[in-house]
Design a protein around this motif. Structure first.
Motif, PDB file in Angstrom:
ATOM      1  N   ASP A   1       0.812  -1.213   0.000  1.00 23.45           N
ATOM      2  CA  ASP A   1       0.000   0.000   0.000  1.00 23.45           C
ATOM      3  C   ASP A   1       0.845   1.263   0.000  1.00 23.45           C
ATOM      4  N   HIS A   2       2.067   1.188   0.561  1.00 23.98           N
ATOM      5  CA  HIS A   2       2.898   2.375   0.677  1.00 23.98           C
ATOM      6  C   HIS A   2       3.510   2.795  -0.653  1.00 23.98           C
ATOM      7  N   ASP A   3       3.294   2.026  -1.724  1.00 23.40           N
ATOM      8  CA  ASP A   3       3.948   2.312  -2.991  1.00 23.40           C
ATOM      9  C   ASP A   3       3.269   3.425  -3.791  1.00 23.40           C
ATOM     10  N   PHE A   4       2.200   4.000  -3.280  1.00 24.27           N
ATOM     11  CA  PHE A   4       1.552   5.106  -3.981  1.00 24.27           C
ATOM     12  C   PHE A   4       2.512   6.290  -4.059  1.00 24.27           C
ATOM     13  N   ARG A   5       2.506   6.971  -5.190  1.00 20.29           N
ATOM     14  CA  ARG A   5       3.383   8.130  -5.374  1.00 20.29           C
ATOM     15  C   ARG A   5       2.600   9.287  -5.992  1.00 20.29           C
ATOM     16  N   LEU A   6       2.710  10.445  -5.360  1.00 21.49           N
ATOM     17  CA  LEU A   6       2.149  11.680  -5.903  1.00 21.49           C
ATOM     18  C   LEU A   6       3.218  12.348  -6.759  1.00 21.49           C
ATOM     19  N   ARG A   7       2.928  12.499  -8.043  1.00 24.20           N
ATOM     20  CA  ARG A   7       3.879  13.118  -8.967  1.00 24.20           C
ATOM     21  C   ARG A   7       3.446  14.543  -9.290  1.00 24.20           C
ATOM     22  N   LEU A   8       4.380  15.463  -9.225  1.00 21.82           N
ATOM     23  CA  LEU A   8       4.109  16.872  -9.455  1.00 21.82           C
ATOM     24  C   LEU A   8       4.940  17.376 -10.628  1.00 21.82           C
ATOM     25  N   MET A   9       4.316  18.196 -11.454  1.00 21.78           N
ATOM     26  CA  MET A   9       5.009  18.798 -12.592  1.00 21.78           C
ATOM     27  C   MET A   9       4.653  20.281 -12.655  1.00 21.78           C
ATOM     28  N   SER A  10       5.652  21.134 -12.772  1.00 24.32           N
ATOM     29  CA  SER A  10       5.388  22.552 -12.989  1.00 24.32           C
ATOM     30  C   SER A  10       5.503  22.854 -14.481  1.00 24.32           C
ATOM     31  N   PHE A  11       4.753  23.862 -14.935  1.00 26.20           N
ATOM     32  CA  PHE A  11       4.783  24.212 -16.358  1.00 26.20           C
ATOM     33  C   PHE A  11       4.301  25.640 -16.538  1.00 26.20           C
ATOM     34  N   GLY A  12       4.461  26.180 -17.732  1.00 28.06           N
ATOM     35  CA  GLY A  12       3.962  27.498 -18.082  1.00 28.06           C
ATOM     36  C   GLY A  12       2.821  27.397 -19.073  1.00 28.06           C
ATOM     37  N   PHE A  13       1.720  28.081 -18.791  1.00 36.76           N
ATOM     38  CA  PHE A  13       0.565  28.012 -19.693  1.00 36.76           C
ATOM     39  C   PHE A  13       0.903  28.563 -21.075  1.00 36.76           C
TER      40      PHE A  13
ATOM     41  N   SER B   1       1.726  25.887 -23.308  1.00 35.59           N
ATOM     42  CA  SER B   1       0.631  24.910 -23.379  1.00 35.59           C
ATOM     43  C   SER B   1       0.666  23.953 -22.185  1.00 35.59           C
ATOM     44  N   PRO B   2      -0.506  23.598 -21.657  1.00 38.64           N
ATOM     45  CA  PRO B   2      -0.574  22.670 -20.523  1.00 38.64           C
ATOM     46  C   PRO B   2      -0.150  21.262 -20.935  1.00 38.64           C
ATOM     47  N   PRO B   3       0.360  20.477 -19.996  1.00 38.87           N
ATOM     48  CA  PRO B   3       0.724  19.078 -20.314  1.00 38.87           C
ATOM     49  C   PRO B   3      -0.535  18.238 -20.519  1.00 38.87           C
ATOM     50  N   ARG B   4      -0.412  17.224 -21.334  1.00 37.52           N
ATOM     51  CA  ARG B   4      -1.557  16.356 -21.612  1.00 37.52           C
ATOM     52  C   ARG B   4      -1.493  15.044 -20.855  1.00 37.52           C
ATOM     53  N   ASP B   5      -0.362  14.787 -20.199  1.00 37.78           N
ATOM     54  CA  ASP B   5      -0.174  13.491 -19.552  1.00 37.78           C
ATOM     55  C   ASP B   5      -0.258  13.593 -18.037  1.00 37.78           C
ATOM     56  N   VAL B   6      -1.196  14.405 -17.530  1.00 30.18           N
ATOM     57  CA  VAL B   6      -1.387  14.539 -16.088  1.00 30.18           C
ATOM     58  C   VAL B   6      -2.837  14.227 -15.756  1.00 30.18           C
ATOM     59  N   ASP B   7      -3.089  13.949 -14.475  1.00 31.59           N
ATOM     60  CA  ASP B   7      -4.451  13.665 -14.027  1.00 31.59           C
ATOM     61  C   ASP B   7      -5.215  14.928 -13.637  1.00 31.59           C
ATOM     62  N   LEU B   8      -4.476  15.938 -13.207  1.00 29.59           N
ATOM     63  CA  LEU B   8      -5.101  17.155 -12.702  1.00 29.59           C
ATOM     64  C   LEU B   8      -4.226  18.347 -13.070  1.00 29.59           C
ATOM     65  N   VAL B   9      -4.845  19.431 -13.560  1.00 32.28           N
ATOM     66  CA  VAL B   9      -4.127  20.665 -13.885  1.00 32.28           C
ATOM     67  C   VAL B   9      -4.596  21.765 -12.950  1.00 32.28           C
ATOM     68  N   LEU B  10      -3.640  22.432 -12.296  1.00 28.63           N
ATOM     69  CA  LEU B  10      -3.946  23.523 -11.378  1.00 28.63           C
ATOM     70  C   LEU B  10      -3.337  24.825 -11.898  1.00 28.63           C
TER      71      LEU B  10
ATOM     72  N   THR C   1      -0.775  12.175 -10.923  1.00 28.30           N
ATOM     73  CA  THR C   1       0.086  13.234 -11.434  1.00 28.30           C
ATOM     74  C   THR C   1      -0.671  14.553 -11.490  1.00 28.30           C
ATOM     75  N   VAL C   2      -0.068  15.574 -10.909  1.00 27.49           N
ATOM     76  CA  VAL C   2      -0.676  16.906 -10.858  1.00 27.49           C
ATOM     77  C   VAL C   2       0.232  17.877 -11.600  1.00 27.49           C
ATOM     78  N   GLY C   3      -0.337  18.586 -12.566  1.00 28.68           N
ATOM     79  CA  GLY C   3       0.376  19.643 -13.258  1.00 28.68           C
ATOM     80  C   GLY C   3       0.036  20.990 -12.640  1.00 28.68           C
ATOM     81  N   ILE C   4       1.050  21.789 -12.336  1.00 30.35           N
ATOM     82  CA  ILE C   4       0.859  23.080 -11.676  1.00 30.35           C
ATOM     83  C   ILE C   4       1.398  24.156 -12.607  1.00 30.35           C
ATOM     84  N   GLY C   5       0.515  25.057 -13.039  1.00 33.06           N
ATOM     85  CA  GLY C   5       0.917  26.007 -14.055  1.00 33.06           C
ATOM     86  C   GLY C   5       0.846  27.458 -13.632  1.00 33.06           C
ATOM     87  N   CYS C   6       1.831  28.215 -14.078  1.00 33.72           N
ATOM     88  CA  CYS C   6       1.775  29.674 -14.003  1.00 33.72           C
ATOM     89  C   CYS C   6       1.982  30.188 -15.431  1.00 33.72           C
TER      90      CYS C   6
END
Length: 279
Positions: free
Chosen positions: A153-165, A168-177, A238-243
Motif C-alpha cells: 500500500d505504501h507504494d503510492f506516489r504523488l507526482r508533481l510537474m510545474s509548467f507554463g501556460f 501549453s498545458p501538459p496532456r499526460d497529467v491527471d489534474l491541472v492547477l 500526477t498533478v500539473g501546476i501552471g503559471c
C-alpha cells in the motif's frame, strides 16, 4: 527480492493481479514455465531488479512435471518467494469466459475444462502460500487484497510537474492547477532571472494572507484528490501546476507541496519550462 508466482484457474483474475503488481513496480512475465523461474531470478538479481512476478498456469501444462524441483531450487535462492493461487466457482468462471469470449486453454467444453484444470493445478495449489477465492470479488477488490497481502500500500506516489501556460498545458497529467493568481516575481527585476526554488522568489509568491489562504486550499484539494486516487487502487497520481511562464510561481508551489504532502510520497517529476537560475 520478492518473487511472486501467480497461478490459478483460467478466468479467476490472474491478469488483474499481474497488472496490479506491474503497477506496483514489479517486473512481470506471463506464462513462464517453472524451469525458468530460477533463471529469471538470477538475471533479475544481476540487473538490479528487486521485485519479480510471474504467472504459471494450465497454459504451461507440458512443463508442470518439473514443478517440485523448480520450486525447491528457487526456494533455496529466494527467501521472499510467495505463491498466490486464485480460484472461483465454475458458474462464475463460465460467465467471465462468456463475457470475454475467449477460449479455455485446454480447449474442451468449459465445465470439463475447469475440472481438468483443477486437477492439473492441484500441486500448484498445494504449495501455495495464499489461496484467494475471487468468486465474489471485483477486479478492484482483488487488487486491494493482493496489495494488502504483499504490504504494497505504501507504494503510492504523488507526482508533481510545474509548467507554463504560455507553452501549453501538459496532456499526460491527471489534474491541472492554475496558480497565476499568486503574486508574480517576474515583475521584480531582481527576482526575474531566478527560479521558484529560490527562497526569495517563493517568499514573494506566497506573500500576504490571501496568497497563503489560496495555497492552503490548493494543498488540501491536492491531498483529497490524491488520497481518493490511492483508495481507488491507483499507484500514482500526477498533478500539473501552471503559471504563466513556468519559471517562478508554479515551481515554488510544486516545491512546497513536496514538503507539505510528504505522507503521499511526492516527487517533482519535471519543472518542464523552468530555466536555470541566471542570477
Amino acid at each position: 527480492m520478492p518473487f511472486v508466482v501467480v497461478s490459478g484457474l483460467s478466468g479467476s483474475g490472474k491478469s488483474t493481479v499481474l497488472r496490479t503488481l506491474e503497477d506496483a513496480g514489479f517486473f512481470t512475465t506471463d506464462n513462464l514455465p517453472p524451469e525458468l523461474w530460477g533463471t529469471l531470478h538470477d538475471l533479475a538479481r544481476a540487473r538490479g531488479l528487486h521485485r519479480i512476478a510471474v504467472t504459471t498456469d494450465a497454459r504451461t501444462r507440458e512443463f508442470l512435471s518439473a514443478l517440485d524441483d523448480s520450486y525447491a531450487r528457487l526456494a533455496r535462492r529466494e527467501e521472499q518467494l510467495h505463491i498466490l493461487f486464485l480460484e472461483a466457482d465454475a458458474s462464475v468462471l463460465i460467465k467471465r469466459f462468456n463475457f470475454t469470449r475467449r477460449e479455455h486453454p485446454l480447449g474442451d467444453t468449459l465445465l470439463v475444462d475447469f475440472a481438468r484444470e483443477r486437477d492439473l493445478l492441484a500441486p500448484m495449489r498445494g504449495m501455495a502460500d495464499t489461496v484467494i477465492d475471487t468468486t465474489n470479488l471485483s477486479a478492484k477488490e482483488l487488487s486491494e487484497r493482493v496489495l494488502a497481502l504483499l504490504k504494497l500500500d505504501h507504494d503510492f506516489r504523488l507526482r508533481l510537474m510545474s509548467f507554463g501556460f504560455k507553452h501549453s498545458p501538459p496532456r499526460d497529467v491527471d489534474l491541472v492547477l492554475d496558480v497565476r493568481t499568486l503574486p508574480n516575481p517576474y515583475y521584480d527585476l531582481e527576482l526575474r532571472p531566478k527560479t521558484g526554488l529560490d527562497p526569495a522568489v517563493a517568499a514573494y509568491a506566497f506573500q500576504g494572507e490571501d496568497s497563503e489562504a489560496f495555497y492552503t486550499e490548493l494543498r488540501d484539494f491536492v491531498r483529497v484528490a490524491a488520497e481518493r486516487a490511492r483508495k481507488s487502487g491507483r499507484h500514482g497520481y500526477t498533478v500539473g501546476i501552471g503559471c504563466t511562464g513556468g519559471q517562478h510561481r508554479s515551481v515554488a508551489v510544486a516545491d512546497r507541496l513536496v514538503r507539505d504532502l510528504a505522507d503521499l510520497n511526492p516527487q517533482v517529476t519535471d519543472h518542464r519550462d523552468m530555466k536555470e537560475d541566471q542570477g
